[in-house]
Design an enzyme around this catalytic site. Structure first.
Site, PDB file in Angstrom:
ATOM      1  N   HIS A  69       0.842  -1.203   0.000  1.00 10.92           N
ATOM      2  CA  HIS A  69       0.000   0.000   0.000  1.00 10.92           C
ATOM      3  C   HIS A  69       0.875   1.249   0.000  1.00 10.92           C
ATOM      4  CE1 HIS A  69       0.532   0.967   4.341  1.00 10.92           C
ATOM      5  NE2 HIS A  69       0.495  -0.340   4.533  1.00 10.92           N
ATOM      6  N   ASP A  71      -0.302   4.369   0.947  1.00 10.20           N
ATOM      7  CA  ASP A  71      -0.769   5.398   1.869  1.00 10.20           C
ATOM      8  C   ASP A  71      -0.095   5.265   3.231  1.00 10.20           C
ATOM      9  OD1 ASP A  71      -2.256   2.979   2.287  1.00 10.20           O
ATOM     10  OD2 ASP A  71      -3.677   4.088   3.526  1.00 10.20           O
ATOM     11  N   ASP A  95       6.254   1.482   7.399  1.00  6.48           N
ATOM     12  CA  ASP A  95       4.920   1.013   7.008  1.00  6.48           C
ATOM     13  C   ASP A  95       4.358   1.880   5.893  1.00  6.48           C
ATOM     14  OD1 ASP A  95       2.465  -0.270   7.024  1.00  6.48           O
ATOM     15  OD2 ASP A  95       1.692   0.844   8.734  1.00  6.48           O
ATOM     16  N   GLU A 125      -5.120   1.690   2.643  1.00  5.06           N
ATOM     17  CA  GLU A 125      -5.033   0.519   3.518  1.00  5.06           C
ATOM     18  C   GLU A 125      -5.221   0.898   4.973  1.00  5.06           C
ATOM     19  OE1 GLU A 125      -2.963  -2.422   6.177  1.00  5.06           O
ATOM     20  OE2 GLU A 125      -2.511  -0.303   5.843  1.00  5.06           O
ATOM     21  N   GLU A 126      -4.867   2.140   5.316  1.00  5.83           N
ATOM     22  CA  GLU A 126      -4.848   2.553   6.716  1.00  5.83           C
ATOM     23  C   GLU A 126      -6.189   3.066   7.223  1.00  5.83           C
ATOM     24  OE1 GLU A 126      -2.422   1.801   8.424  1.00  5.83           O
ATOM     25  OE2 GLU A 126      -0.527   2.031   7.374  1.00  5.83           O
ATOM     26  N   GLU A 154       4.458  -5.968   3.771  1.00  3.43           N
ATOM     27  CA  GLU A 154       4.318  -5.381   5.105  1.00  3.43           C
ATOM     28  C   GLU A 154       5.603  -5.602   5.900  1.00  3.43           C
ATOM     29  OE1 GLU A 154       2.133  -3.621   6.655  1.00  3.43           O
ATOM     30  OE2 GLU A 154       0.260  -3.774   5.520  1.00  3.43           O
ATOM     31  N   HIS A 328       3.175   3.339  12.487  1.00  2.00           N
ATOM     32  CA  HIS A 328       2.305   4.392  13.010  1.00  2.00           C
ATOM     33  C   HIS A 328       2.943   5.223  14.120  1.00  2.00           C
ATOM     34  CE1 HIS A 328      -1.446   1.850  11.641  1.00  2.00           C
ATOM     35  NE2 HIS A 328      -0.528   1.986  10.692  1.00  2.00           N
TER      36      HIS A 328
END
Length: 356
Positions: A69, A71, A95, A125-126, A154, A328
């Site tokens: 992903h 984003d 990430d 995705e988030e 990932e 994150h």
């Protein structure tokens, strides 16, 4: 800002990090990726929203998906990127723009791999699953994702984490009768009634099935309790939210049936559910990949988008640079050595194998 897919993979990661792409704002990064992949004659590129699918069509005996992903979560004073010589710091570095950079290097630089490859770079995705680009592709164009094996880039500390567990949440409720707390015997306390729910959870013994040689550890836990009207009122309702993390040998329906039986006698409402993903390590492509990576294969105890491939009947693993526990976080970073190692490992594996 244009991307240079011939650059060193670490420099490419930094360039991707510096292209801010918080969920819902992926157009610029997707435009930049599309502009470069469109130059590769060996790829057919399809855009769906702000997601891209780039495929080789070489007629190989196996096809693999490599997905990531584009984003990130919202900014937190962690842009632009910073390279200290050992780690690359910045929003999305772990990430998962390190993994995206690896995939982009391979997409542009491997015109004749020994396995056909489908590269997927997807949005959102988030955030809510309804906006997830991989989900949208799987529903609108499942043919684009057909493959024998899939790798989701990932962060996994550059080791293989196979499959993933499923997850569901239910609300388990008790009912009672309101009364003034000074005359509590005239009512029925629903919060007291929830004691049996908690007792059952305290006595729960986790199932730990072994799948493809990997031991998964299930979990059934209360995560929220909601009850009460006022400090002088006997409550007539109490709800315990329970999260069940189930091994990928159980379907969502089987998981729900188990939880329903476990809380027999109580009112149950399903609020959220997502399937697990089988590791599929017995498949030839998966076995060859594990052999190429080396080291100990571990089960994935969280939920990732590899589960979407299981719905399509495609075994999948998580493999990418970076410590997943840093995802994150404001201090997010990815080791330079892991980015380079992932690129080289995948390059070696994709250029050896079954051939045409």
């Amino acid at each position: 800002m244009p991307l240079d897919l011939t650059a060193d993979v670490v420099d490419l990661t930094a360039a991707l990090v510096d292209l801010e792409s918080v969920s819902g704002n992926e157009r610029a990064i997707t435009d930049a990726i599309e502009a470069e992949l469109a130059k590769a004659a060996h790829l057919s590129v399809t855009r769906i929203g702000n997601s891209l699918v780039a495929r080789t069509e070489l007629g190989r005996s196996e096809r693999v998906v490599i997905a990531g992903h584009v984003d990130t979560v919202p900014l937190n004073d962690n842009l632009p990127s910073r390279n200290d010589g050992t780690l690359l710091h910045g929003l999305g570095s772990c990430d998962m723009k390190g993994g995206v950079a690896v995939a982009l290097k391979l997409a542009a630089g491997l015109p004749t791999p020994e396995r056909d490859i489908t590269f997927v770079f997807y949005e959102c995705e988030e955030v809510d699953a309804v906006r997830n680009g991989l989900r949208i592709i799987s529903e609108q164009r499942p043919d684009l994702l057909e493959a024998d094996f899939a790798i989701l880039m990932e962060p996994s500390d550059a080791g293989v984490e196979a499959g993933c567990q499923g997850t569901l949440r239910v609300e388990v409720s008790t009912t009672g009768e309101r009364a003034h707390s000074a005359r509590s015997w005239r009512g029925k306390n629903a919060i007291h009634g929830a004691a049996e729910i908690l007792n059952r959870l305290a006595a729960y013994e986790a199932r730990m099935p072994v799948i493809d040689g990997l031991e998964y550890h299930e979990g059934l836990n209360a995560v929220l309790i909601n009850g009460g009207v006022a400090t002088n009122v006997i409550p007539d309702r109490c709800t315990v939210t329970v999260n069940y993390r189930f091994a990928p040998d159980r379907s969502e329906a089987e998981a729900l049936a188990y939880v329903t039986e476990f809380f027999d006698g109580f009112e149950i409402a399903l609020t959220d559910s997502a399937p697990g993903a089988l590791p599929g390590l017995d498949r030839p492509a998966a076995k060859a990949f594990v052999d190429a990576v080396g080291g100990q294969v571990g089960p994935k105890f969280g939920w990732t988008d590899v589960a979407r491939f299981t719905v399509l009947g495609i075994p999948a693993v998580n493999y990418g640079p970076g410590d997943p526990t840093l995802a994150h976080k404001q201090e997010e970073y990815v080791p330079l050595e892991q980015i380079r190692r992932c690129e080289q490992t995948l390059r070696t594996w994709l250029t050896s194998g079954p051939g045409a």
